[in-house]
Design a protein around this motif. Structure first.
Motif, PDB file in Angstrom:
ATOM      1  N   SER A 187      -4.530   0.064   3.149  1.00 23.90           N
ATOM      2  CA  SER A 187      -3.214   0.494   3.747  1.00 23.90           C
ATOM      3  C   SER A 187      -3.616   0.080   5.211  1.00 23.90           C
ATOM      4  O   SER A 187      -2.673  -0.572   5.745  1.00 23.90           O
ATOM      5  N   GLY A 244      -2.897   0.882  -6.975  1.00 22.85           N
ATOM      6  CA  GLY A 244      -3.173   1.927  -6.622  1.00 22.85           C
ATOM      7  C   GLY A 244      -3.455   2.938  -7.708  1.00 22.85           C
ATOM      8  O   GLY A 244      -4.333   3.584  -7.701  1.00 22.85           O
ATOM      9  N   ILE A 264      -8.196   2.876  -1.010  1.00 22.79           N
ATOM     10  CA  ILE A 264      -6.793   2.610  -0.852  1.00 22.79           C
ATOM     11  C   ILE A 264      -6.420   2.791   0.707  1.00 22.79           C
ATOM     12  O   ILE A 264      -5.558   1.922   1.032  1.00 22.79           O
ATOM     13  N   ALA A 311       1.131   1.888  -3.593  1.00 25.76           N
ATOM     14  CA  ALA A 311      -0.130   2.316  -4.020  1.00 25.76           C
ATOM     15  C   ALA A 311      -0.453   3.628  -3.611  1.00 25.76           C
ATOM     16  O   ALA A 311      -0.951   4.253  -4.588  1.00 25.76           O
ATOM     17  N   ALA A 312      -0.232   4.021  -2.475  1.00 22.13           N
ATOM     18  CA  ALA A 312      -0.512   5.458  -2.030  1.00 22.13           C
ATOM     19  C   ALA A 312       0.376   6.446  -2.967  1.00 22.13           C
ATOM     20  O   ALA A 312      -0.159   7.384  -3.299  1.00 22.13           O
ATOM     21  N   PRO A 357       0.655  -1.201   0.172  1.00 23.76           N
ATOM     22  CA  PRO A 357      -0.002   0.025  -0.004  1.00 23.76           C
ATOM     23  C   PRO A 357       0.903   1.365   0.104  1.00 23.76           C
ATOM     24  O   PRO A 357       0.373   2.210  -0.389  1.00 23.76           O
ATOM     25  N   ALA A 412      -1.258   6.483  -6.589  1.00 27.09           N
ATOM     26  CA  ALA A 412      -2.541   7.065  -6.323  1.00 27.09           C
ATOM     27  C   ALA A 412      -2.559   8.674  -6.029  1.00 27.09           C
ATOM     28  O   ALA A 412      -3.337   9.298  -6.632  1.00 27.09           O
TER      29      ALA A 412
END
Length: 464
Positions: free
Chosen positions: A420, A396, A416, A262-263, A259, A266
């Motif tokens: 996380s 993400g 997301i 992904a963050a 995550p 994103a």
């Protein structure tokens, strides 16, 4: 110029090009006549290919050595970037991004391997520090550079930025001497894993691209998962080695850390979308992110201190917690009811938090996995952990690209954030299963197996 700095420039310009490209995403979408959700594919394919491609290049390194993969990667890297600059439509741009990303995926694997082959243990850590420091500084400048260059010269100029890094390659040629060990490349395994990952990404981004894409993604995912399981059982030493994927600590650490990336992707997509939607030009977006970039420039030294003082396991948990906070700030900052000033403040804070999380999380994951894996599987364990971690970036980007136009950025970032939180729980549970290592010596990148065949350099080589 020293080889570590040249490699850092090459990798750093890759990261800069990616983060800068996300800043001009709304402008690029309008120019090419597509929605922002569709345009986000230019970021998604980069994240996905960086994930799978890194693992493939790691196996190629064992098979044929470093020179051939590096040359192939540079051809793909440069041709893809050049094609992106002159793309007449979005379809050609996606092809260009695939080519560029397929080449860029080599750099996180081949660059440390090259440095490990050139330097002995005494100098290796210092050279790796120079390499990662240069790459981190350049990558952190992406949002600002993207906003300023995109706002003055247009998005095509932003696509050309990675070509600056290609100028370092001729100076690296003589250093590309490490030979392969003759290991076998599990190509079917690479194809199965890549196809399954692509199916997940297609399904997540389908709300912005239509039912056909959703159907294709679902089919690939449903067929791919059992194929991955069966292939891993038949080929226990293949693309996903059984000794690694059955290690709960390694898998939970990598999945729990995913995550973070992904963050990162994103927010790099969502923040420009939100601010441009409020009428901000790309140049103003870039200038607003200067405080976040300034924080990023200080992080390499701080991250190294934290890894030593509190340990990699706790550092990884802090990084996942930071990415969760960043996503919550980004979700709230994306609410249309907020004033421009408050929204911008929250979004800049979100980007600042995710930069801190990225700067700490990736080296912490490497340290955790390297300290757990034995000498016989450490290299492949790091490659597999990097694959799982990097897949988070693709997911993400896919979630934000697919859901923002349909359900809004607050919902996409909030979703997301929930993932996380699950990752944070996973990492905390891992810390209970595995105590902190006594030292971080094992966290350094292992030498390229074939590199021990030749003499090592004990001083900083120069290209002059």
């Amino acid at each position: 110029m020293k080889i570590p700095l040249l490699l850092g420039v090459l990798l750093g310009m890759t990261g800069l090009g990616s983060t800068a490209g996300s800043t001009v995403l709304p402008v690029m979408a309008a120019d090419l006549g597509v929605t922002v959700g569709v345009a986000a594919w230019s970021i998604t394919v980069y994240a996905l290919l960086m994930a799978v491609g890194s693992a493939v290049y790691g196996r190629l390194l064992d098979v044929v050595g470093i020179r051939t993969p590096f040359v192939v990667a540079m051809v793909l890297y440069a041709s893809g970037a050049a094609l992106a600059v002159v793309s007449p439509n979005f379809q050609v741009l996606i092809v260009a991004r695939i080519l560029h990303s397929a080449g860029a995926a080599a750099l996180p694997i081949l660059s440390p391997a090259l440095l490990s082959s050139l330097y002995d243990a005494k100098d290796r850590n210092r050279m790796l520090g120079q390499f990662l420091g240069a790459a981190t500084v350049l990558g952190a400048l992406g949002p600002v550079v993207g906003g300023l260059v995109g706002g003055t010269l247009g998005w095509r100029a932003v696509m050309a930025l990675p070509l600056v890094g290609v100028t370092a390659f001729p100076f690296l040629w003589r250093a590309l001497v490490a030979r392969g060990s003759g290991a076998h490349l599990d190509l079917p395994g690479a194809v199965v894993v890549s196809t399954t990952a692509a199916g997940a990404v297609l399904l997540l981004q389908s709300p912005a691209t239509g039912m056909i894409v959703a159907a294709v993604g679902a089919v690939l995912l449903v067929l791919g998962v059992p194929c991955v399981v069966v292939h891993s059982r038949r080929r226990p030493q293949g693309f996903l080695p059984r000794a690694v994927i059955t290690n709960r600590v390694i898998v939970r650490s990598a999945v729990g850390a995913a995550p973070i990336l992904a963050a990162w992707f994103a927010l790099l997509i969502a923040v420009p979308i939100v601010l441009v939607g409020r009428g901000w030009p790309p140049s103003r977006v870039g200038l607003a992110l200067i405080p976040a970039v300034a924080i990023g420039l200080t992080m390499p030294r701080i991250s190294g201190h934290l890894l030593v003082s509190v340990g990699p396991g706790k550092s990884l948990a802090w990084a996942v917690a930071g990415s969760t906070i960043a996503l919550v700030l980004g979700s709230v900052g994306s609410l249309p009811q907020l004033s421009d000033t408050l929204a911008a403040a929250l979004l800049v804070a979100a980007v600042s938090c995710v930069i801190v999380a990225m700067s700490l999380g990736q080296p912490a994951l490497t340290a955790v996995v390297a300290s757990i894996a034995g000498d016989d599987i450490r290299g492949v364990a790091l490659g597999t952990a990097n694959l799982l971690f990097a897949l988070g970036g693709g997911l993400g980007a896919a979630i934000v690209g697919g859901l923002t136009e349909v359900l809004g950025a607050p919902f996409a970032l909030g979703l997301i954030a929930l993932l996380s939180i699950m990752g944070l729980v996973s990492v905390v549970r891992v810390r209970r299963l595995q105590p902190e290592p006594e030292s971080l010596e094992a966290a350094t990148v292992p030498p390229c197996p074939a590199a021990d065949e030749g003499p090592r350099r004990t001083s900083s080589p120069s290209t002059t």
